[in-house]
Scaffold this active site. Structure first.
Site, PDB file in Angstrom:
ATOM      1  N   LYS A 266      55.633  36.966  54.860  1.00  0.00           N
ATOM      2  CA  LYS A 266      54.937  35.702  53.552  1.00  0.00           C
ATOM      3  C   LYS A 266      56.280  35.771  52.092  1.00  0.00           C
ATOM      4  O   LYS A 266      57.693  35.315  52.579  1.00  0.00           O
ATOM      5  CB  LYS A 266      54.234  36.875  52.738  1.00  0.00           C
ATOM      6  CG  LYS A 266      53.212  37.247  53.118  1.00  0.00           C
ATOM      7  CD  LYS A 266      52.146  37.266  52.715  1.00  0.00           C
ATOM      8  CE  LYS A 266      51.019  38.448  53.757  1.00  0.00           C
ATOM      9  NZ  LYS A 266      49.311  38.352  53.632  1.00  0.00           N
TER      10      LYS A 266
ATOM     11  N   GLY B   1      45.997  42.221  53.572  1.00  0.00           N
ATOM     12  CA  GLY B   1      46.389  42.736  52.370  1.00  0.00           C
ATOM     13  C   GLY B   1      45.511  43.826  51.119  1.00  0.00           C
ATOM     14  O   GLY B   1      45.803  44.028  49.875  1.00  0.00           O
TER      15      GLY B   1
ATOM     16  N   GLU C  98      46.313  32.151  53.498  1.00  0.00           N
ATOM     17  CA  GLU C  98      46.680  31.881  52.094  1.00  0.00           C
ATOM     18  C   GLU C  98      47.132  30.697  52.292  1.00  0.00           C
ATOM     19  O   GLU C  98      47.287  30.051  50.863  1.00  0.00           O
ATOM     20  CB  GLU C  98      47.946  32.946  51.905  1.00  0.00           C
ATOM     21  CG  GLU C  98      47.326  34.532  51.569  1.00  0.00           C
ATOM     22  CD  GLU C  98      48.444  35.417  52.315  1.00  0.00           C
ATOM     23  OE1 GLU C  98      49.533  34.809  52.300  1.00  0.00           O
ATOM     24  OE2 GLU C  98      48.123  36.558  52.755  1.00  0.00           O
TER      25      GLU C  98
ATOM     26  N   GLU D   8      42.285  36.761  61.835  1.00  0.00           N
ATOM     27  CA  GLU D   8      41.990  37.856  60.770  1.00  0.00           C
ATOM     28  C   GLU D   8      41.393  37.385  60.026  1.00  0.00           C
ATOM     29  O   GLU D   8      41.142  36.299  58.873  1.00  0.00           O
ATOM     30  CB  GLU D   8      43.849  37.087  60.198  1.00  0.00           C
ATOM     31  CG  GLU D   8      45.122  37.082  60.812  1.00  0.00           C
ATOM     32  CD  GLU D   8      46.727  37.039  60.037  1.00  0.00           C
ATOM     33  OE1 GLU D   8      47.112  37.751  59.799  1.00  0.00           O
ATOM     34  OE2 GLU D   8      47.117  36.237  58.610  1.00  0.00           O
TER      35      GLU D   8
ATOM     36  N   ASN E  57      54.595  39.355  59.300  1.00  0.00           N
ATOM     37  CA  ASN E  57      54.894  38.189  58.441  1.00  0.00           C
ATOM     38  C   ASN E  57      55.406  38.220  57.451  1.00  0.00           C
ATOM     39  O   ASN E  57      54.434  39.427  56.386  1.00  0.00           O
ATOM     40  CB  ASN E  57      53.164  37.197  58.747  1.00  0.00           C
ATOM     41  CG  ASN E  57      53.145  36.445  57.179  1.00  0.00           C
ATOM     42  OD1 ASN E  57      54.163  36.123  56.765  1.00  0.00           O
ATOM     43  ND2 ASN E  57      51.754  35.430  57.207  1.00  0.00           N
TER      44      ASN E  57
ATOM     45  N   SER F  12      45.307  44.031  57.539  1.00  0.00           N
ATOM     46  CA  SER F  12      45.989  45.375  56.694  1.00  0.00           C
ATOM     47  C   SER F  12      46.367  46.232  58.447  1.00  0.00           C
ATOM     48  O   SER F  12      45.563  47.294  57.645  1.00  0.00           O
ATOM     49  CB  SER F  12      44.898  46.375  56.522  1.00  0.00           C
ATOM     50  OG  SER F  12      44.585  45.427  55.117  1.00  0.00           O
TER      51      SER F  12
ATOM     52  N   HIS G 161      47.628  30.579  58.559  1.00  0.00           N
ATOM     53  CA  HIS G 161      47.629  30.903  57.854  1.00  0.00           C
ATOM     54  C   HIS G 161      46.351  31.039  56.591  1.00  0.00           C
ATOM     55  O   HIS G 161      46.733  30.118  55.950  1.00  0.00           O
ATOM     56  CB  HIS G 161      48.869  32.224  57.138  1.00  0.00           C
ATOM     57  CG  HIS G 161      48.262  33.265  57.011  1.00  0.00           C
ATOM     58  ND1 HIS G 161      48.171  33.558  55.378  1.00  0.00           N
ATOM     59  CD2 HIS G 161      48.919  34.445  57.680  1.00  0.00           C
ATOM     60  CE1 HIS G 161      47.860  35.152  55.134  1.00  0.00           C
ATOM     61  NE2 HIS G 161      48.900  35.495  56.348  1.00  0.00           N
TER      62      HIS G 161
ATOM     63  N   GLY H 268      50.897  41.705  57.939  1.00  0.00           N
ATOM     64  CA  GLY H 268      51.743  41.192  56.754  1.00  0.00           C
ATOM     65  C   GLY H 268      52.789  42.175  56.352  1.00  0.00           C
ATOM     66  O   GLY H 268      53.967  42.488  56.314  1.00  0.00           O
ATOM     67  N   GLY H 269      52.251  43.460  55.505  1.00  0.00           N
ATOM     68  CA  GLY H 269      52.920  44.827  54.496  1.00  0.00           C
ATOM     69  C   GLY H 269      53.483  45.716  54.972  1.00  0.00           C
ATOM     70  O   GLY H 269      54.861  46.102  55.137  1.00  0.00           O
TER      71      GLY H 269
HETATM   72  C1  PEP Z   1      48.699  38.897  57.683  1.00  0.00           C
HETATM   73  O1  PEP Z   1      49.489  38.175  56.067  1.00  0.00           O
HETATM   74  O2  PEP Z   1      49.006  38.040  57.597  1.00  0.00           O
HETATM   75  C2  PEP Z   1      48.542  39.594  57.150  1.00  0.00           C
HETATM   76  C3  PEP Z   1      47.643  40.509  58.870  1.00  0.00           C
HETATM   77  O3  PEP Z   1      48.632  41.078  56.438  1.00  0.00           O
HETATM   78  P1  PEP Z   1      48.078  42.572  55.933  1.00  0.00           P
HETATM   79  O4  PEP Z   1      49.203  42.888  56.994  1.00  0.00           O
HETATM   80  O5  PEP Z   1      49.526  43.013  54.456  1.00  0.00           O
HETATM   81  O6  PEP Z   1      46.811  42.516  55.288  1.00  0.00           O
END
Ligand code: PEP
Length: 268
Positions: free
Chosen positions: A29, A187, A112, A181, A27, A226, A110, A247-248
């Site tokens: 983002k 994050g 967010e 999640e 993802n 994460s 999500h 994500g990251g």
């Molecule tokens: C996400 O945004 O779905 C996510 C899991 O981010 P991260 O891996 O950065 O925690």
């Protein structure tokens, strides 16, 4: 493993060809300019070497068409869609538009989106239904906040989100993936313990059986929060974890493909 010839590339787009492959989804983002398409192409080349893993990337809307045109081995999807297919919704993107741009799936719900855009379970469900209607697969996200976990409400919160967010009509289950999640892990560098992940994924599996009957056993449940190259193998080996939403660590081919590689033992 040597290079893969064009004719040997097995598509990662089809879920039906190897149904139990781990599913690793990036993802991006609100990250990614055209100058970063080289990373996407590198992810695609890496995915072609790991056909035992189903790999997907959800870039920002602006990169979907270009990424989908380039992709041989990854699925490309959206991070959100509107619940209507067209109309006077300035700034929004419909599921039909995602499909038209080359997306094969969309992430909905999500945390967010739920937190920053006020999306309720009912809105998430309407978006999921619109996506199915448009012919997309869906990844529906659920997860508790830290306060809810500390209050001992994590499973109740997540099960209520499943009840309120999942489309349960005919034909939905085979095109549905659930992503657990925990909000406090996204994050932050904090990861849920394998024991907590196993407990929550077990609770989600039980709820899916209630909602979908036998089909509920086939729905993939991803962990997100994460995930990185260092923790992926342990998380992906945890009971009922069918893959990861990342994500990251999905923003570079190097870090994302390390997670894809960590999924391979589960693919054997
Ligand atoms: C996400 O945004 O779905 C996510 C899991 O981010 P991260 O891996 O950065 O925690």
């Amino acid at each position: 493993m040597g290079g893969i010839q064009a004719g040997e590339i097995l598509s990662n787009l089809e879920r039906s060809d190897m149904p139990n492959r781990p599913f690793i989804v990036g993802n991006w983002k609100m990250n990614g300019l055209r100058s970063q398409m080289a990373e996407a192409r590198a992810i695609d080349r890496g995915a072609a070497r790991h056909v035992g893993v189903r790999v997907a990337v959800a870039p920002p809307f602006t990169l979907i068409a270009a990424m989908a045109e380039d992709a041989h081995a990854i699925a490309v999807g959206g991070q959100d869609c509107h619940q209507q297919q067209s109309g006077a919704f300035t700034g929004d993107i419909s599921a039909a538009m995602l499909k038209d741009a080359g997306a094969t799936f969309v992430i909905v719900g999500h945390s967010e989106r739920r937190a920053m855009h006020g999306e309720t379970d009912a809105v998430v469900k309407a978006k999921a239904e619109a996506a199915l209607e448009a012919g997309l697969e869906i990844i529906v996200c659920v997860g508790e906040t830290e306060a809810q976990r500390d209050a001992g409400q994590a499973e109740a919160v997540v099960c209520a989100q499943l009840d309120g967010s999942l489309p349960v009509g005919e034909g939905a289950a085979p095109r549905l993936t659930v992503a657990y999640e925990p909000v406090w892990a996204i994050g932050t560098g904090r990861v849920a313990s394998p024991a907590d992940v196993a407990a929550m994924h077990g609770a989600i599996r039980a709820r899916l059986a209630t909602l979908f009957g036998e089909e509920g056993a086939e729905i993939s449940i991803l962990y997100g929060g994460s995930v990185n190259a260092g923790n992926a193998a342990e998380l992906l080996a945890t009971d009922e974890v069918g893959g990861a939403l990342v994500g990251g660590a999905s923003l570079t081919a190097e870090s994302f493909l390390a997670i894809v590689a960590a999924a391979l033992p589960q693919a054997d």
